[in-house]
Design an enzyme around this catalytic site. Sequence first.
Site: not given
Length: 159
Positions: A13, A53, A61, A89, A95, A106, A116, A119, A132
């Site tokens: 990110k 998203y 948010f 993941r 998250t 993270r 964070n 992704h 995606e």
Amino acid sequence: MSHHDERTFVMAKPDAVQRGLVGEIIDRLEGRGLKLVGAKFMQIDEDLAHQHYGEHEDEPFFDDLVAFITSGPVMAMVWEGADATRQVRQMMGTTDPAEAQPGTIRGDLGLDLGQNVIHGSDHEDPGANEREIDLFFDEDELVDYDRSDEPWVYEDVDN
Ligand code: DAT
Ligand code: MG
């Protein structure tokens, strides 16, 4: 397709790019034995952010999330390997980095829910990885090749 050809979408990110963490993220995934099959250093526009998203568009948010993800360049990637979506993941951690286990990306590299670092496609959302990947990459931007260490990562790949 063999069992270790699962593909997943991963993105460093904007905070990861600004903090110089792209290399470390790649290093961790690469070192695990996952194979990089596509990468694109790019800036996400508003439209792509909304598509990516979309599932969160009713969340309070959402506007902050779109503003953040479009705030600077990202490194969009496709990684391939056995159970790749779930494995990435697990490596990412939860998250909220404040709750993520040490040893996760993270948990080691972030402190703030809104920034964070990484992704990865949701392994609990069937088809999210393919969706995606299709959103960010054309098929001809993904590369099919063998990594020379595959026999040493997967017991069932012959030398
Ligand atoms: P993940 O990125 O772990 O898949 P998600 O899909 O639930 O998490 O949410 C997407 C992103 O939105 C997440 O990485 C950070 C942000 N986010 C999620 N929940 C949030 C919240 N309660 N407040 C602020 N930002 C949030
Ligand atoms: Mg998600």
